[in-house]
Design an enzyme around this catalytic site. Structure first.
Site, short mmCIF file in Angstrom:
data_model
loop_
_atom_site.label_atom_id
_atom_site.label_comp_id
_atom_site.label_asym_id
_atom_site.label_seq_id
_atom_site.Cartn_x
_atom_site.Cartn_y
_atom_site.Cartn_z
N TRP A 103 0.82 -1.22 0.00
CA TRP A 103 0.00 0.00 0.00
C TRP A 103 0.85 1.26 0.00
O TRP A 103 0.57 2.20 -0.75
CB TRP A 103 -1.00 -0.02 1.15
CG TRP A 103 -2.09 -1.03 0.95
CD1 TRP A 103 -2.36 -2.11 1.73
CD2 TRP A 103 -3.04 -1.08 -0.14
NE1 TRP A 103 -3.42 -2.82 1.20
CE2 TRP A 103 -3.85 -2.21 0.06
CE3 TRP A 103 -3.28 -0.27 -1.26
CZ2 TRP A 103 -4.89 -2.56 -0.81
CZ3 TRP A 103 -4.30 -0.62 -2.13
CH2 TRP A 103 -5.10 -1.75 -1.90
N ASP A 187 -1.62 6.85 6.31
CA ASP A 187 -2.68 5.98 5.79
C ASP A 187 -2.97 4.95 6.87
O ASP A 187 -2.20 4.02 7.10
CB ASP A 187 -2.22 5.29 4.50
CG ASP A 187 -3.26 4.30 3.97
OD1 ASP A 187 -4.32 4.13 4.61
OD2 ASP A 187 -3.00 3.69 2.90
N LYS A 211 -12.52 -1.18 6.01
CA LYS A 211 -11.73 -2.15 6.76
C LYS A 211 -12.21 -2.19 8.21
O LYS A 211 -12.57 -3.24 8.71
CB LYS A 211 -10.24 -1.78 6.73
CG LYS A 211 -9.66 -1.52 5.34
CD LYS A 211 -9.59 -2.74 4.47
CE LYS A 211 -9.27 -2.48 3.00
NZ LYS A 211 -8.13 -1.65 2.69
C1 LIG Z 1 -7.49 -1.20 1.40
C2 LIG Z 1 -6.38 -0.24 1.55
C3 LIG Z 1 -6.16 0.80 0.63
C4 LIG Z 1 -7.01 0.97 -0.60
O1 LIG Z 1 -8.31 1.28 -0.26
P1 LIG Z 1 -9.44 1.52 -1.37
O2 LIG Z 1 -10.60 1.97 -0.56
O3 LIG Z 1 -9.67 0.22 -2.08
O4 LIG Z 1 -8.94 2.57 -2.30
C5 LIG Z 1 -5.11 1.67 0.85
N1 LIG Z 1 -4.32 1.56 1.94
C6 LIG Z 1 -4.52 0.57 2.85
C7 LIG Z 1 -3.61 0.49 4.04
C8 LIG Z 1 -5.54 -0.34 2.68
O5 LIG Z 1 -5.74 -1.32 3.59
#
Ligand SMILES: *Cc1c(COP(=O)(O)O)cnc(C)c1O
Length: 375
Positions: A103, A187, A211
């Site tokens: 990511w 993030d 998530k």
């Molecule tokens: C799932 C995830 C993303 C991407 O998320 P989307 O909503 O599919 O764009 C980015 N960073 C992390 C840490 C993630 O777990």
């Protein structure tokens, strides 16, 4: 009984939240309407949205000089939205990225389209430690080794790598970072609301809801006020932090139903003792799972013990020919979505806030039983 759901995302939601949403589906609080059918500018939805923001502020003790924004496009869109809004902040057009997995790698790659993005540190190599040899993306680059440029507009860190199962642990070192005017952009998609956040060095936190905080479709952004108005001229208005903040996240139609469900998740979290309460449960769940894996002869965790994620636990069967049987028997036992990410292989148990201790106990007893029969 519903099966236990270990999906990495979209992932399990608290059952009481789903039940309340079902009960309110056709008639929200006597309005005669579903939340999906309400104007986003009406009194009812405005109240739903304001309560969600107030509850989130309370749960994370968000300081007054930060805005909470609800955006769209997921964390993937934030990979572009962050540089478009922040890289022009001080005229240098630079940003530093800590690479700790897939990511953060994607975030770094996207940032390069908007300016000078540099790697501050990376775990893309193997690491030899007293605990053994660790593969790429199974450890976290130490804060003291980050190479940070004093004129960078921000430093980006993914604090929980959902695929690798690596979670940043050294928060004390973060707050002690010397470049005190370079804000951190975090993030936190896959561990948002699983632990408290020290905002002292933070400029932006973002997280896709699906998530750990709600359904897909809404992205939470927490941003320090002085960072709101530095967007590059090319930045679309819908992605301009300042414009979104001034419009109270209603510059255009927001994902109303996703915001409503996230709001119910926030209320549920408050009933669990808030972030501190759920953090204690999360630690107990992770301890139970990893301590069993470490004593087992069949299963193995490849992530450095100091940074094993409390949310996403990838693990492997030493005898990989048993993988298909493991997944099939797990499903029959009511343990769903345990297959590892295709880039890593093996298994992955995502044990987010909404996955109770009871689910992890069921998983561990299944793993023990499987090991007895096949180990
Ligand atoms: C799932 C995830 C993303 C991407 O998320 P989307 O909503 O599919 O764009 C980015 N960073 C992390 C840490 C993630 O777990």
């Amino acid at each position: 009984m519903r099966p236990w759901n270990f999906s990495a995302g979209p992932s399990a939601l608290p059952l009481p939240v789903l039940e309340q949403a079902a009960a309110e589906m056709t008639d929200w609080h006597g309005s005669g309407m579903s939340v999906m059918e309400m104007s986003h500018r009406g009194k009812q939805f405005t109240q739903i949205c304001a309560e969600a923001i107030a509850d989130l502020r309370e749960l994370l003790a968000i300081p007054d000089n930060f805005h909470v924004l609800f955006m769209q496009g997921g964390a993937t869109a934030e990979n572009a939205i962050v540089p478009m809004n922040l890289m022009g902040r001080n005229g240098a057009g630079k940003a530093d990225y800590v690479l700790s997995g897939i990511w953060s790698g994607k975030s770094f790659k996207e940032a390069g389209r908007y300016g000078d993005a540099a790697v501050a540190a990376s775990s893309e190599t193997s690491l030899s430690t007293p605990e053994g040899l660790f593969d790429p993306w199974t450890w976290f680059p130490g804060v003291s080794e980050w190479v940070l440029r004093p004129d960078a507009a921000y430093v980006h860190v993914c604090t929980n790598e959902t695929i690798g199962g690596v979670e940043f642990a050294d928060w004390a070192a973060l707050s002690a970072l010397p470049q005190s005017d370079v804000p951190l952009v975090l993030d936190m998609s896959s561990h948002f609301l699983s632990r408290p956040i020290d905002f002292s060095r933070v400029g932006v936190v973002y997280a896709g809801a699906q998530k750990n905080a709600g359904p897909a479709g809404v992205t939470m952004v927490i941003i320090r006020d002085d960072l709101l108005d530095h967007a590059l001229p090319i930045c679309p208005s819908a992605f301009n932090y300042g414009a979104v903040a001034r419009a109270d996240s209603m510059l255009n139609t927001p994902p109303t139903y996703a915001i409503y469900i996230a709001g119910l998740v926030f209320k549920w979290l408050k009933q669990q003792g808030g972030v501190a309460g759920i953090q204690a449960v999360n630690e107990e769940k992770a301890r139970l799972l990893y301590s069993y894996i470490d004593t087992s002869a069949l299963y193995v965790s490849k992530v450095h013990p100091s940074v094993r994620s409390r949310m996403n636990a990838p693990f492997f069967l030493r005898n990989e020919t048993l993988n298909a049987a493991f997944l099939q028997e797990a499903e029959s036992a009511g343990l769903m979505q345990l297959k590892g990410h295709k880039s890593v292989g093996g298994m992955r148990a995502s044990i987010y806030n909404a996955v109770p201790l009871q689910a992890v106990q069921a998983l561990v007893s299944f793993m023990q039983d499987f090991e007895r029969r096949h180990g």
